[in-house]
Design a protein around this motif. Structure first.
Motif, PDB file in Angstrom:
ATOM      1  N   ALA A  64      38.280  59.639  -8.110  1.00  0.00           N
ATOM      2  CA  ALA A  64      38.229  60.534  -9.273  1.00  0.00           C
ATOM      3  C   ALA A  64      36.882  60.406  -9.986  1.00  0.00           C
ATOM      4  N   HIS A  65      36.377  59.187 -10.071  1.00  0.00           N
ATOM      5  CA  HIS A  65      35.082  58.945 -10.709  1.00  0.00           C
ATOM      6  C   HIS A  65      33.964  59.601  -9.901  1.00  0.00           C
ATOM      7  N   ALA A  66      34.019  59.465  -8.585  1.00  0.00           N
ATOM      8  CA  ALA A  66      32.993  60.068  -7.718  1.00  0.00           C
ATOM      9  C   ALA A  66      33.017  61.597  -7.819  1.00  0.00           C
ATOM     10  N   ALA A  67      34.200  62.180  -7.890  1.00  0.00           N
ATOM     11  CA  ALA A  67      34.315  63.633  -8.012  1.00  0.00           C
ATOM     12  C   ALA A  67      33.695  64.123  -9.321  1.00  0.00           C
ATOM     13  N   LEU A  68      33.905  63.375 -10.388  1.00  0.00           N
ATOM     14  CA  LEU A  68      33.304  63.743 -11.672  1.00  0.00           C
ATOM     15  C   LEU A  68      31.788  63.581 -11.619  1.00  0.00           C
ATOM     16  N   ASP A  69      31.317  62.471 -11.089  1.00  0.00           N
ATOM     17  CA  ASP A  69      29.872  62.252 -10.987  1.00  0.00           C
ATOM     18  C   ASP A  69      29.195  63.369 -10.199  1.00  0.00           C
ATOM     19  N   ALA A  70      29.852  63.848  -9.150  1.00  0.00           N
ATOM     20  CA  ALA A  70      29.285  64.929  -8.344  1.00  0.00           C
ATOM     21  C   ALA A  70      29.149  66.213  -9.164  1.00  0.00           C
ATOM     22  N   LEU A  71      30.093  66.458 -10.060  1.00  0.00           N
ATOM     23  CA  LEU A  71      30.013  67.647 -10.906  1.00  0.00           C
ATOM     24  C   LEU A  71      28.948  67.510 -11.985  1.00  0.00           C
ATOM     25  N   VAL A  72      28.846  66.318 -12.583  1.00  0.00           N
ATOM     26  CA  VAL A  72      27.834  66.091 -13.614  1.00  0.00           C
ATOM     27  C   VAL A  72      26.457  66.248 -12.987  1.00  0.00           C
TER      28      VAL A  72
ATOM     29  N   LEU B  22      40.651  54.224 -22.379  1.00  0.00           N
ATOM     30  CA  LEU B  22      39.523  53.564 -23.049  1.00  0.00           C
ATOM     31  C   LEU B  22      38.480  53.094 -22.032  1.00  0.00           C
ATOM     32  N   TYR B  23      38.927  52.654 -20.883  1.00  0.00           N
ATOM     33  CA  TYR B  23      38.034  52.246 -19.799  1.00  0.00           C
ATOM     34  C   TYR B  23      37.099  53.393 -19.416  1.00  0.00           C
ATOM     35  N   VAL B  24      37.642  54.593 -19.301  1.00  0.00           N
ATOM     36  CA  VAL B  24      36.832  55.758 -18.939  1.00  0.00           C
ATOM     37  C   VAL B  24      35.849  56.087 -20.068  1.00  0.00           C
ATOM     38  N   LEU B  25      36.341  56.153 -21.293  1.00  0.00           N
ATOM     39  CA  LEU B  25      35.471  56.520 -22.418  1.00  0.00           C
ATOM     40  C   LEU B  25      34.388  55.481 -22.657  1.00  0.00           C
ATOM     41  N   GLU B  26      34.769  54.221 -22.692  1.00  0.00           N
ATOM     42  CA  GLU B  26      33.776  53.170 -22.959  1.00  0.00           C
ATOM     43  C   GLU B  26      32.830  52.996 -21.775  1.00  0.00           C
ATOM     44  N   GLY B  27      33.344  53.169 -20.567  1.00  0.00           N
ATOM     45  CA  GLY B  27      32.500  53.041 -19.383  1.00  0.00           C
ATOM     46  C   GLY B  27      31.412  54.093 -19.326  1.00  0.00           C
TER      47      GLY B  27
ATOM     48  N   LYS C 227      38.445  49.961 -11.343  1.00  0.00           N
ATOM     49  CA  LYS C 227      37.319  50.594 -10.648  1.00  0.00           C
ATOM     50  C   LYS C 227      37.759  51.088  -9.267  1.00  0.00           C
ATOM     51  N   LYS C 228      38.522  50.268  -8.571  1.00  0.00           N
ATOM     52  CA  LYS C 228      39.013  50.635  -7.243  1.00  0.00           C
ATOM     53  C   LYS C 228      40.011  51.791  -7.329  1.00  0.00           C
ATOM     54  N   ALA C 229      40.922  51.736  -8.293  1.00  0.00           N
ATOM     55  CA  ALA C 229      41.965  52.752  -8.425  1.00  0.00           C
ATOM     56  C   ALA C 229      41.418  54.116  -8.856  1.00  0.00           C
ATOM     57  N   THR C 230      40.231  54.119  -9.459  1.00  0.00           N
ATOM     58  CA  THR C 230      39.671  55.377  -9.969  1.00  0.00           C
ATOM     59  C   THR C 230      38.429  55.823  -9.195  1.00  0.00           C
ATOM     60  N   ALA C 231      38.104  55.147  -8.123  1.00  0.00           N
ATOM     61  CA  ALA C 231      36.839  55.409  -7.414  1.00  0.00           C
ATOM     62  C   ALA C 231      36.688  56.865  -6.985  1.00  0.00           C
TER      63      ALA C 231
ATOM     64  N   ALA D  96      43.611  56.351 -16.617  1.00  0.00           N
ATOM     65  CA  ALA D  96      42.184  56.489 -16.293  1.00  0.00           C
ATOM     66  C   ALA D  96      41.974  57.679 -15.360  1.00  0.00           C
ATOM     67  N   ASN D  97      42.819  57.803 -14.339  1.00  0.00           N
ATOM     68  CA  ASN D  97      42.682  58.931 -13.414  1.00  0.00           C
ATOM     69  C   ASN D  97      42.968  60.260 -14.106  1.00  0.00           C
TER      70      ASN D  97
END
Length: 188
Positions: free
Chosen positions: A17-25, A103-108, A11-15, A166-167
């Protein structure tokens, strides 16, 4: 609530990249917004799931399968009479043994699917029409729990490789959503 160590590290290592995707969604509030979302998620998930369907899972994942939504996504596109998005490049994971990160990204995504399913429902879509993939993911929360347990206990886990995979998945998703947004903009 304290998360298990591997999940916390990912979660920390992808924070970012995850936030950037959430902003686009973002928050789809119109049918046009939802169509863009659907195009973006299909441009991400269809190639990733195609790649994953031929990839071996780590031995510690015996008896478990990822929650794939390829068929539901294709049905949702058909419901909205939307074409399957053209994918500029196939999904290619990085080197190393980090499939757990993918898998972490897909399942999450099943966690966010609950909220997105409610938004889609407010627009008139459902598990029977136009949002099958979201409702399938939202109902499959037990798969996330089973994955999380295996992720914490699988042997030979490489935290750097998992974070890299994941990234890469988050970046691939972000590119898919950016392409969907740009495809919808008029050419000047």
């Amino acid at each position: 609530m304290d998360l298990p160590p591997r999940r916390t590290a990912l979660k920390k290592a992808t924070a970012s990249a995850h936030a950037a995707l959430d902003a686009l969604v973002g928050s789809f509030t119109t049918v046009a917004d939802y169509r863009r979302y659907l195009s973006g998620i299909a441009a991400f998930r269809l190639p990733v799931e195609a790649w994953l369907s031929g990839a071996p899972l780590p031995p510690g994942f015996a008896g478990w399968q990822p929650g794939l939504v390829r068929d539901e996504l294709k049905a949702d596109l058909a419901d909205l009479e939307a074409p399957e998005p053209t994918v500029a490049r196939p999904f290619m994971p990085p080197d190393g043994d980090g499939i757990v990160g993918l898998l972490y990204v897909l399942e999450g995504s099943s966690l966010g699917a609950r909220l997105l399913a409610k938004r889609a429902e407010a627009l008139g879509f459902s598990g029977d029409f136009g949002a099958k993939h979201l409702f399938s993911q939202a109902r499959n929360f037990s798969n996330w729990r089973a994955f999380s347990e295996r992720m914490e206990n699988v042997g030979g886990y490489d935290d750097r490789a998992a974070a890299r995979w994941a990234n890469t998945a988050f970046d691939y998703a972000r590119n898919a959503f950016e392409s969907a947004l740009n495809a919808d903009r008029p050419v000047r």
